[in-house]
Design an enzyme around this catalytic site. Structure first.
Site, PDB file in Angstrom:
ATOM      1  N   ASP A  12       0.854  -1.300   0.125  1.00 58.54           N
ATOM      2  CA  ASP A  12      -0.012  -0.038   0.100  1.00 58.54           C
ATOM      3  C   ASP A  12       0.624   1.334  -0.013  1.00 58.54           C
ATOM      4  OD1 ASP A  12      -2.341   1.329   0.149  1.00 58.54           O
ATOM      5  OD2 ASP A  12      -2.544   1.362   2.282  1.00 58.54           O
ATOM      6  N   TRP A  17       2.534   8.133  -2.582  1.00 61.05           N
ATOM      7  CA  TRP A  17       3.984   8.149  -2.824  1.00 61.05           C
ATOM      8  C   TRP A  17       4.153   9.218  -3.999  1.00 61.05           C
ATOM      9  CZ3 TRP A  17       7.765   7.513  -6.429  1.00 61.05           C
ATOM     10  CH2 TRP A  17       9.047   7.535  -6.403  1.00 61.05           C
ATOM     11  N   ARG A  25      -0.132   9.406  -9.544  1.00 59.24           N
ATOM     12  CA  ARG A  25      -0.484   8.360  -8.813  1.00 59.24           C
ATOM     13  C   ARG A  25       0.292   6.875  -9.485  1.00 59.24           C
ATOM     14  NH1 ARG A  25      -3.881   7.211  -4.530  1.00 59.24           N
ATOM     15  NH2 ARG A  25      -4.377   5.304  -5.647  1.00 59.24           N
ATOM     16  N   HIS A  29       2.784   3.872  -8.823  1.00 62.73           N
ATOM     17  CA  HIS A  29       2.539   2.313  -9.048  1.00 62.73           C
ATOM     18  C   HIS A  29       3.881   1.700  -9.887  1.00 62.73           C
ATOM     19  CE1 HIS A  29      -1.406   2.088  -7.769  1.00 62.73           C
ATOM     20  NE2 HIS A  29      -1.843   2.794  -8.448  1.00 62.73           N
ATOM     21  N   GLU A  59     -12.250  -4.666  -5.261  1.00 63.37           N
ATOM     22  CA  GLU A  59     -12.739  -3.431  -4.903  1.00 63.37           C
ATOM     23  C   GLU A  59     -12.144  -2.252  -5.570  1.00 63.37           C
ATOM     24  OE1 GLU A  59     -12.021  -5.566  -2.420  1.00 63.37           O
ATOM     25  OE2 GLU A  59     -14.305  -6.069  -1.892  1.00 63.37           O
ATOM     26  N   LEU A 122      10.939 -20.716  -5.746  1.00 64.35           N
ATOM     27  CA  LEU A 122       9.879 -19.722  -4.912  1.00 64.35           C
ATOM     28  C   LEU A 122       8.617 -19.616  -5.785  1.00 64.35           C
ATOM     29  CD1 LEU A 122       9.289 -17.050  -3.292  1.00 64.35           C
ATOM     30  CD2 LEU A 122      10.593 -15.646  -5.169  1.00 64.35           C
TER      31      LEU A 122
HETATM   32  C1  FPP Z   1      -1.791  -0.017  -3.357  1.00 62.56           C
HETATM   33  O1  FPP Z   1      -1.440   1.354  -3.483  1.00 62.56           O
HETATM   34  C2  FPP Z   1      -1.259  -0.598  -4.630  1.00 62.56           C
HETATM   35  C3  FPP Z   1      -2.116  -1.124  -5.561  1.00 62.56           C
HETATM   36  C4  FPP Z   1      -3.458  -1.278  -5.683  1.00 62.56           C
HETATM   37  C5  FPP Z   1      -1.535  -2.012  -6.919  1.00 62.56           C
HETATM   38  C6  FPP Z   1      -0.170  -2.403  -6.470  1.00 62.56           C
HETATM   39  C7  FPP Z   1       0.775  -2.608  -7.706  1.00 62.56           C
HETATM   40  C8  FPP Z   1       2.032  -2.288  -7.570  1.00 62.56           C
HETATM   41  C9  FPP Z   1       2.801  -2.598  -6.601  1.00 62.56           C
HETATM   42  C10 FPP Z   1       2.824  -2.169  -9.060  1.00 62.56           C
HETATM   43  C11 FPP Z   1       2.380  -3.279 -10.225  1.00 62.56           C
HETATM   44  C12 FPP Z   1       2.678  -4.690  -9.598  1.00 62.56           C
HETATM   45  C13 FPP Z   1       2.932  -5.602 -10.564  1.00 62.56           C
HETATM   46  C14 FPP Z   1       3.029  -6.961  -9.979  1.00 62.56           C
HETATM   47  C15 FPP Z   1       2.610  -5.586 -11.961  1.00 62.56           C
HETATM   48  P1  FPP Z   1      -2.520   2.473  -3.436  1.00 62.56           P
HETATM   49  O2  FPP Z   1      -2.527   2.826  -4.685  1.00 62.56           O
HETATM   50  O3  FPP Z   1      -3.746   2.005  -2.802  1.00 62.56           O
HETATM   51  O4  FPP Z   1      -1.894   3.693  -2.607  1.00 62.56           O
HETATM   52  P2  FPP Z   1      -2.569   4.811  -1.825  1.00 62.56           P
HETATM   53  O5  FPP Z   1      -3.157   4.288  -0.493  1.00 62.56           O
HETATM   54  O6  FPP Z   1      -1.396   5.644  -1.734  1.00 62.56           O
HETATM   55  O7  FPP Z   1      -3.394   5.513  -2.488  1.00 62.56           O
END
Ligand code: FPP
Length: 224
Positions: A12, A17, A25, A29, A59, A122
């Site tokens: 998260d 970030w 945003r 990612h 969600e 793994l």
């Molecule tokens: C949560 O942060 C993160 C996600 C919903 C996506 C996770 C994706 C990655 C780490 C990159 C892609 C991964 C792969 C394997 C291709 P958020 O966006 O909810 O953060 P926030 O709380 O700051 O809004």
């Protein structure tokens, strides 16, 4: 010392970030994916057998289209470029969740699972379009259809995670203390670590700190 077989992570904080860095945003990612690669490498070093990453929840479809599309493009590029390398490194790729994406991505996910299916070093479980409550409901629905008893082992064996041991450790980055519909059944006895850092800032040192605390933790499973 507790052995570590399975680490699950709620990654998260990407969005926040990206905004803190005065970008987007989606930039968060993109950076988050770099952390994924670091943590995979470190898990190999530490001989961890299962790494489960929460990449997209049921969600998360409520997010803006542009963010959803960006996340799936990131995943598509990652697998297209890296799956052969992951296979060479004897890593198994496995999806937890219903594969209901566009045909190209569904095909790529199926191909990646098949290519790596016999690897044992793994196993990376990517939770995609994943929701724990619906996973439990569909396990129970299966049992009813097969006229099987609704008991603990039958439910466990009808989840996406059948044949995968429960996580020893759950890590959630991003300074939020909630489970967000992630592995609710499987986390019953896991040790939970909430990390203040946002996912793109999380690194090998932070990961090892948690692994070392876990190794020294007394696990009682209800006993004393
Ligand atoms: C949560 O942060 C993160 C996600 C919903 C996506 C996770 C994706 C990655 C780490 C990159 C892609 C991964 C792969 C394997 C291709 P958020 O966006 O909810 O953060 P926030 O709380 O700051 O809004």
């Amino acid at each position: 010392m507790n052995p570590i077989k399975h680490v699950a992570i709620i990654m998260d904080g990407n969005g926040r970030w990206g905004i803190i860095k005065k970008k987007s945003r989606n930039y968060g990612h993109k950076q988050g994916l770099k952390t994924v690669e670091k943590i995979i490498k470190e898990s190999l070093k530490k001989k961890i057998k299962f790494l489960t990453l929460y990449a997209f929840s049921t969600e998360n479809w409520k997010r803006p289209k542009n963010e959803i599309n960006y996340l799936f493009t990131l995943l598509d590029n990652f697998l297209s470029n890296k799956i052969k390398q992951l296979n060479k490194e004897k890593i198994r790729f496995f999806v937890l969740g219903k594969k209901k994406f566009n045909k190209k991505l569904n095909d790529l996910l199926n191909y990646s699972e098949k290519l790596t299916s016999s690897n044992k070093r793994l196993q990376i479980n990517l939770a995609l379009n994943y929701g724990s409550k619906s996973e439990i409901i569909s396990a129970i629905t299966n049992l009813k259809k097969k006229k099987l008893k609704i008991n603990e082992s039958n439910i466990t064996n009808n989840l996406y995670t059948k044949n995968i041991p429960d996580p020893d450790i759950l890590i959630r980055t991003g300074n939020r203390k909630r489970l967000s519909n992630f592995l609710l059944w499987q986390l019953a006895y896991s040790e939970i670590f909430f990390e203040k850092k946002l996912w793109p800032d999380f690194n090998e040192k932070d990961y090892n700190k948690i692994l070392n605390i876990f190794k020294k933790t007394k696990r009682n499973y209800g006993k004393i």
